[in-house]
Each structure stands twice: as C-alpha cells, then as structure tokens.
Write a protein that holds these residues in place. Sequence first.
Motif, PDB file in Angstrom:
ATOM      1  N   GLY A 116       0.779  -1.234   0.000  1.00  0.00           N
ATOM      2  CA  GLY A 116       0.000   0.000   0.000  1.00  0.00           C
ATOM      3  C   GLY A 116       0.809   1.281   0.000  1.00  0.00           C
ATOM      4  O   GLY A 116       0.250   2.371  -0.167  1.00  0.00           O
ATOM      5  N   VAL A 117       2.120   1.180   0.180  1.00  0.00           N
ATOM      6  CA  VAL A 117       2.960   2.384   0.246  1.00  0.00           C
ATOM      7  C   VAL A 117       2.915   3.164  -1.060  1.00  0.00           C
ATOM      8  O   VAL A 117       2.726   4.386  -1.065  1.00  0.00           O
ATOM      9  CB  VAL A 117       4.416   2.024   0.627  1.00  0.00           C
ATOM     10  CG1 VAL A 117       5.355   3.196   0.379  1.00  0.00           C
ATOM     11  CG2 VAL A 117       4.480   1.571   2.068  1.00  0.00           C
ATOM     12  N   GLU A 173       0.699   3.192  -3.417  1.00  0.00           N
ATOM     13  CA  GLU A 173      -0.632   3.781  -3.631  1.00  0.00           C
ATOM     14  C   GLU A 173      -0.851   4.988  -2.728  1.00  0.00           C
ATOM     15  O   GLU A 173      -1.399   6.000  -3.158  1.00  0.00           O
ATOM     16  CB  GLU A 173      -1.723   2.724  -3.383  1.00  0.00           C
ATOM     17  CG  GLU A 173      -1.709   1.579  -4.369  1.00  0.00           C
ATOM     18  CD  GLU A 173      -0.687   0.483  -4.052  1.00  0.00           C
ATOM     19  OE1 GLU A 173      -0.603  -0.461  -4.853  1.00  0.00           O
ATOM     20  OE2 GLU A 173       0.031   0.568  -3.030  1.00  0.00           O
ATOM     21  N   ALA A 174      -0.407   4.889  -1.479  1.00  0.00           N
ATOM     22  CA  ALA A 174      -0.562   6.013  -0.550  1.00  0.00           C
ATOM     23  C   ALA A 174       0.250   7.218  -0.999  1.00  0.00           C
ATOM     24  O   ALA A 174      -0.235   8.356  -0.952  1.00  0.00           O
ATOM     25  CB  ALA A 174      -0.148   5.585   0.857  1.00  0.00           C
ATOM     26  N   ALA A 186      -1.460   8.855  -3.911  1.00  0.00           N
ATOM     27  CA  ALA A 186      -2.624   9.631  -3.471  1.00  0.00           C
ATOM     28  C   ALA A 186      -2.189  10.951  -2.839  1.00  0.00           C
ATOM     29  O   ALA A 186      -2.821  11.997  -3.070  1.00  0.00           O
ATOM     30  CB  ALA A 186      -3.455   8.814  -2.479  1.00  0.00           C
ATOM     31  N   LEU A 187      -1.128  10.918  -2.062  1.00  0.00           N
ATOM     32  CA  LEU A 187      -0.624  12.157  -1.464  1.00  0.00           C
ATOM     33  C   LEU A 187      -0.158  13.126  -2.542  1.00  0.00           C
ATOM     34  O   LEU A 187      -0.442  14.324  -2.481  1.00  0.00           O
ATOM     35  CB  LEU A 187       0.520  11.849  -0.496  1.00  0.00           C
ATOM     36  CG  LEU A 187       0.111  11.221   0.822  1.00  0.00           C
ATOM     37  CD1 LEU A 187       1.330  10.672   1.555  1.00  0.00           C
ATOM     38  CD2 LEU A 187      -0.626  12.233   1.680  1.00  0.00           C
TER      39      LEU A 187
END
Length: 64
Positions: free
Chosen positions: A11-12, A14-15, A18-19
């Motif tokens: 998930g890193v 993707e996070a 998103a940021l």
Amino acid sequence: MIHSGGPVHEGVHEALAALAASGARVLFLSNSSRLGALMADNLVELGVRREAFVEVLSSGAVTR
C-alpha cells in the motif's frame, strides 16, 4: 513506516501516489544515523519514485 529493512510495505506506493495527487509534500523522518541523501537513494532502489517525496531527514544528518 514504509519498510522494515526489506521491500516497502503493501500500500505504500498507492498512498504516496494519493498524497502526490492531493498536492501534499512528503518528508520522510528517520532516527537512522545515516545521512538523508543516502536514505533517499535507498528508497528509490526500493521502488519509491523520487518525485514522491521532497526530502529524507535523519537524526544522523541533524546531529552532524
């Protein structure tokens, strides 16, 4: 925490994407004695896009 000495955690990427899409500026903080520039290179080697973060600030850099 984005990794524990190995590959980045699930998930890193993707996070971070998103940021970036939200316009956030990401600064990684670490209690490592290594210099931030070296740690930034290591993150890139782990597959983190260099554009995904502004800087890595480490305790090693602050205390030199």
